[in-house]
Design a protein around this motif. Structure first.
Motif, PDB file in Angstrom:
ATOM      1  N   THR A   2      34.792  53.399  48.819  1.00  0.00           N
ATOM      2  CA  THR A   2      36.053  52.648  48.702  1.00  0.00           C
ATOM      3  C   THR A   2      35.828  51.200  48.293  1.00  0.00           C
ATOM      4  O   THR A   2      36.797  50.488  48.028  1.00  0.00           O
ATOM      5  CB  THR A   2      36.813  52.676  50.042  1.00  0.00           C
ATOM      6  OG1 THR A   2      36.019  52.020  51.040  1.00  0.00           O
ATOM      7  CG2 THR A   2      37.116  54.095  50.481  1.00  0.00           C
ATOM      8  N   VAL A   3      34.579  50.744  48.244  1.00  0.00           N
ATOM      9  CA  VAL A   3      34.343  49.331  47.921  1.00  0.00           C
ATOM     10  C   VAL A   3      33.535  49.161  46.622  1.00  0.00           C
ATOM     11  O   VAL A   3      33.174  48.040  46.257  1.00  0.00           O
ATOM     12  CB  VAL A   3      33.593  48.626  49.078  1.00  0.00           C
ATOM     13  CG1 VAL A   3      34.398  48.712  50.358  1.00  0.00           C
ATOM     14  CG2 VAL A   3      32.193  49.209  49.279  1.00  0.00           C
ATOM     15  N   ARG A   4      33.256  50.242  45.927  1.00  0.00           N
ATOM     16  CA  ARG A   4      32.418  50.155  44.718  1.00  0.00           C
ATOM     17  C   ARG A   4      33.032  49.258  43.651  1.00  0.00           C
ATOM     18  O   ARG A   4      32.319  48.568  42.927  1.00  0.00           O
ATOM     19  CB  ARG A   4      32.185  51.553  44.141  1.00  0.00           C
ATOM     20  CG  ARG A   4      31.306  52.433  44.987  1.00  0.00           C
ATOM     21  CD  ARG A   4      31.157  53.825  44.390  1.00  0.00           C
ATOM     22  NE  ARG A   4      30.394  54.716  45.256  1.00  0.00           N
ATOM     23  CZ  ARG A   4      29.079  54.828  45.253  1.00  0.00           C
ATOM     24  NH1 ARG A   4      28.372  54.094  44.408  1.00  0.00           N
ATOM     25  NH2 ARG A   4      28.470  55.652  46.081  1.00  0.00           N
ATOM     26  N   ASN A   5      34.366  49.287  43.540  1.00  0.00           N
ATOM     27  CA  ASN A   5      35.011  48.506  42.484  1.00  0.00           C
ATOM     28  C   ASN A   5      35.446  47.126  42.959  1.00  0.00           C
ATOM     29  O   ASN A   5      36.240  46.463  42.298  1.00  0.00           O
ATOM     30  CB  ASN A   5      36.215  49.273  41.920  1.00  0.00           C
ATOM     31  CG  ASN A   5      37.297  49.500  42.992  1.00  0.00           C
ATOM     32  OD1 ASN A   5      37.021  49.368  44.182  1.00  0.00           O
ATOM     33  ND2 ASN A   5      38.494  49.846  42.554  1.00  0.00           N
ATOM     34  N   ALA A   6      34.926  46.683  44.098  1.00  0.00           N
ATOM     35  CA  ALA A   6      35.269  45.346  44.599  1.00  0.00           C
ATOM     36  C   ALA A   6      34.640  44.275  43.714  1.00  0.00           C
ATOM     37  O   ALA A   6      33.548  44.454  43.163  1.00  0.00           O
ATOM     38  CB  ALA A   6      34.809  45.184  46.042  1.00  0.00           C
ATOM     39  N   ASP A   7      35.333  43.143  43.572  1.00  0.00           N
ATOM     40  CA  ASP A   7      34.785  42.030  42.798  1.00  0.00           C
ATOM     41  C   ASP A   7      33.562  41.436  43.491  1.00  0.00           C
ATOM     42  O   ASP A   7      32.636  40.960  42.827  1.00  0.00           O
ATOM     43  CB  ASP A   7      35.849  40.944  42.619  1.00  0.00           C
ATOM     44  CG  ASP A   7      37.016  41.454  41.786  1.00  0.00           C
ATOM     45  OD1 ASP A   7      36.843  41.673  40.582  1.00  0.00           O
ATOM     46  OD2 ASP A   7      38.119  41.637  42.353  1.00  0.00           O
TER      47      ASP A   7
END
Length: 600
Positions: A558-563
Motif C-alpha cells: 500500500t505504500v509502494r507509490n508513496a512520494d
C-alpha cells in the motif's frame, strides 16, 4: 494505542480509577450542588413556603387536640364539637395541599438541576483531551452519567426537602413542647444529644462505605462494558471462565461494600426509632404521674405525647434519608471529578483560521513522549508538500501513529515544531485545524443512524449527491445499494450487520466527503481483504488526489507509490526515500520487502 500509548496500555487499567473512602471535601461538593440549585431560588422559595405551611398545620393541628379533649370530650360538651372538628380537618387539609404542591415544585427543580448537571458533564467530556480517553475506562465514565447522576437526582427529589422539613418540624415541635410543659420537655432535651451522637457514629461509617460502593460499582460497570464489547475476543481465546472469575471478584467486592453501606444506612432508622420509643415511653409515664397528681391536664398530656412522637419522626425520616444523601454525595464527588479534569488548552488569543489550507506540512526536530520519562519520538524532521503522499513503516511502537496524533494536536509536542503552510499548528484554532485534517483509523466506528448520515458525519452540510459521490470514490456505492434500504439502511451496534471491510469503506467515504486538504490513513485498509484492497486502490488514489496524505501501513504494497517513505525504529527515522531508492539502499526497508525481516 499504536505507536506507544500513554500509561503503557489502553484505558490505563481494567477496573477504572474510582477512588474509595469518604468524599474528600464534602463541603465543596455541597457548595457546588447549591450553585446548581441557586438557579431556581424562586421556585425553591415557594416550595419552602408550602413546606412551612405544612409544618405549621401539623403543629397547630396537634395542639388543637388539647382544647378538643379538655373542653368537649372530657367535659362531655357536644355544642361546638363539630365545628372544632371541622377546623381541625381544615388545618390538616391545608397541610395535605401544601405537601402536594411542595413535592411537585421540588420535583421540577430536581429534574431541571439533574438535566443541567448531565449537560455540563457531557459538554465537559467533549472538551477533554484524547489523553483522558486513553487512560480512563469507558464503563467507569458511563457510570458517572447513570448511577452517580441518578443518585444525585434521588437526593434532590426527596432528601433535600425531607431534611429541611425535618429541621423546621423539630424546631417548631420543640417550641410547642416547651409551651405545653417545660418539665416533660427536659426528657426530650436529655435524649437529643443521644440522638445526635448515635446518629453521627452511624452516619460516619455509612458515608465511608457508600463512597466505596460507588467506586466499586463504577469498576464493575467498566468491566461489564469492556467484556461485552470484547466478547468475540473472549470467545476466540476461550477466556469465558477467566472472564467469569474476574467478574466474580469485582462482583464480590461490590457485594461486600454494598452490604456494609446498606447495613449502616439501614440500621440508622431502627436505632433512632428505638431511642425515640424509649423517650416516648418515659414521657407518657411521667406525664401520667403528673396528671394523677393534678399537675397536668389530660388534653395537654395527649398533645405532648403526640408532639413527642412528632419530634422523633423527623429524626427518623432524616436518618433514613442519610442513605440516599451519602450515596448522592459520593456520586456527586465522582461527577465533579470529571468536571474538574483539565480540558484541552484554549486557543491562543490570536489563533488564526485562514480561508484555506494548502497542505504544506513540516516537522522540525519534534520530540515527544506520552510520559515524560519515556520518549516516543526523537528529533523527527520531515516535510510534505501539497498533494504528496508520505508513508510511515516500522515496527509496532516505533511512533508512526504518534506522529499523526501530534499533527491533529490530540497531544502537544514536547519540543520542536510542526507547521502547516508555514504556520505553527499551535497558532491555528484547534477546531479549524481538525476540520482540515481527515482521518481514517484502523478502528472503525459507526454511529446509530442511516448509512447516508454516517457518511455525512464527515461534513454535515453535504448534499445527498455529494454523499453518493464520496461513496463511489471509496468504492462503497455498490455494496450500499445491495443493502435492504440502500443509503437509508439504519445501522446500529457500530454497524454490526456489516463486515469489517464494509465498515472501513464507509469510514473512507466519510473522509472523502470532508474535502480536507490533509488526509491521514492509519492502517486504513488493514481490515480489508487483499482483493477488496486492490478493488479500492483506484478509489483511494482519487481520494488522495491533490491532498497531502500520510499513510501508516503494515502492508508494504500500500505504500509502494508513496512520494516518500519514512522507516521508523525506536522513535527515529532511520531511512527515508521512495520505494526504489530504499530498495537500492539495502537497509531495513529492503529487508522488510524481501522478507528477511518482518514487521512486528
Amino acid at each position: 494505542m499504536p505507536g506507544g500509548g500513554p500509561g503503557g496500555g489502553p484505558r490505563g487499567g481494567r477496573h477504572g480509577s474510582g477512588g474509595s473512602g469518604r468524599p474528600k471535601d464534602t463541603k465543596n461538593v455541597l457548595l457546588r450542588l447549591y450553585r446548581y440549585l441557586s438557579k431556581y431560588k424562586f421556585r425553591i422559595g415557594i416550595a419552602l413556603f408550602f413546606m412551612l405551611a405544612r409544618a405549621i398545620s401539623q403543629i397547630v393541628g396537634s395542639y388543637m387536640l388539647r382544647p378538643i379533649i379538655n373542653d368537649y370530650i372530657a367535659a362531655g360538651r357536644l355544642e361546638g364539637f363539630a365545628f372544632a372538628l371541622a377546623v381541625l380537618a381544615s388545618i390538616y387539609f391545608v397541610g395535605v395541599i401544601s405537601t402536594y404542591l411542595q413535592n411537585r415544585i421540588m420535583l421540577s427543580v430536581s429534574q431541571s438541576t439533574i438535566e443541567a448537571i448531565r449537560n455540563d458533564l457531557f459538554h465537559k467530556v467533549q472538551k477533554l483531551p484524547v489523553r483522558f480517553y486513553d487512560t480512563e475506562n469507558t464503563g467507569e465514565i458511563m457510570s458517572r452519567f447513570t448511577n452517580d447522576v441518578d443518585n444525585i437526582g434521588m437526593m434532590l427529589d426527596s432528601s433535600v426537602m425531607t431534611v429541611a422539613s425535618g429541621i423546621i418540624s423539630l424546631v417548631g415541635t420543640f417550641a410547642m413542647m416547651l409551651y405545653t410543659n417545660i418539665w416533660l420537655s427536659l426528657i426530650t432535651v436529655v435524649f437529643v444529644p443521644i440522638f445526635v451522637k448515635g446518629g453521627g457514629m452511624i452516619a460516619k461509617r455509612s458515608r465511608k462505605y457508600y463512597s466505596q460502593q460507588q467506586a466499586a460499582l463504577g469498576a464493575l460497570n467498566g468491566y461489564i462494558e469492556e467484556s461485552v464489547t470484547g466478547q468475540k475476543v473472549v470467545k476466540v481465546f476461550n477466556h469465558e471462565e477467566d472472564c467469569k472469575a474476574e467478574f466474580g471478584l469485582l462482583n464480590d467486592d461490590l457485594k461486600g461494600k454494598q452490604f456494609f453501606a446498606q447495613f449502616f444506612g439501614g440500621i440508622m432508622g431502627p436505632v433512632m426509632g428505638n431511642m425515640s420509643q424509649v423517650c416516648y415511653a418515659l414521657t407518657a409515664g411521667i406525664g401520667g404521674v403528673l396528671c394523677a397528681l393534678g399537675k397536668f391536664d389530660i388534653g395537654g398530656l395527649t398533645v405532648f405525647v403526640n408532639y413527642s412522637r412528632q419530634f422523633s419522626q423527623p429524626i427518623n425520616e432524616v436518618s433514613m434519608q442519610m442513605t440516599t444523601v451519602f450515596s448522592a454525595l459520593a456520586g456527586a464527588e465522582r461527577v465533579f471529578q470529571i468536571m474538574d479534569r483539565e480540558p484541552e488548552a484554549d486557543d491562543k488569543p490570536k489563533a488564526v483560521a485562514p480561508e484555506k489550507i494548502h497542505g504544506d506540512v513540516v516537522l522540525e526536530n519534534v520530540t515527544f513522549g506520552y510520559n515524560p520519562d519515556k520518549i516516543i519520538l526523537k528529533n523527527i524532521s520531515l516535510y510534505a508538500h501539497p498533494g504528496q503522499k508520505i508513508a510511515f513503516v516500522g515496527s509496532t511502537g516505533a511512533g508512526k501513529t504518534t506522529i499523526t496524533n501530534l499533527l491533529n494536536r490530540f497531544y502537544d509536542i514536547g519540543s520542536g515544531k510542526i507547521a502547516i503552510d508555514g504556520i505553527d499548528i499551535c497558532d491555528y484554532k484547534r477546531d479549524f485545524l481538525r476540520q482540515n485534517i481527515a482521518m481514517v483509523l484502523q478502528d472503525t466506528h459507526l454511529f446509530t443512524g442511516t448509512v447516508m448520515e454516517n457518511i455525512r458525519y464527515g461534513r454535515l452540510d453535504a448534499t445527498d449527491e455529494e454523499v453518493i459521490a464520496a461513496a463511489k470514490t471509496a468504492s462503497a456505492h455498490s455494496f450500499i445499494m445491495r443493502l435492504s434500504d440502500g443509503y437509508n439502511t439504519v445501522l446500529s451496534g457500530d454497524g454490526a450487520n456489516l463486515s469489517q471491510g464494509q465498515r472501513q469503506l464507509l469510514n473512507i467515504a466519510r473522509a472523502a466527503i470532508s474535502k480536507a486538504p490533509i488526509l491521514v490513513l492509519d492502517e486504513a485498509t488493514s481490515s480489508v481483504d487483499t482483493r477488496t484492497e486492490r478493488h479500492i486502490e483506484h478509489g483511494m488514489d482519487r481520494l488522495m488526489a491533490d491532498r497531502t496524505t500520510f499513510v501508516i501501513a503494515h502492508r508494504l504494497s500500500t505504500v509502494r507509490n508513496a512520494d516518500a517513505i519514512m522507516v521508523l525504529e525506536n522513535g527515529e527515522i532511520i531511512e527515508r526515500g521512495n520505494h526504489e531508492e530504499l530498495l537500492q539502499l539495502g537497509g531495513r526497508y529492503y529487508e522488510l520487502c524481501t522478507g528477511q525481516k518482518e514487521l512486528d
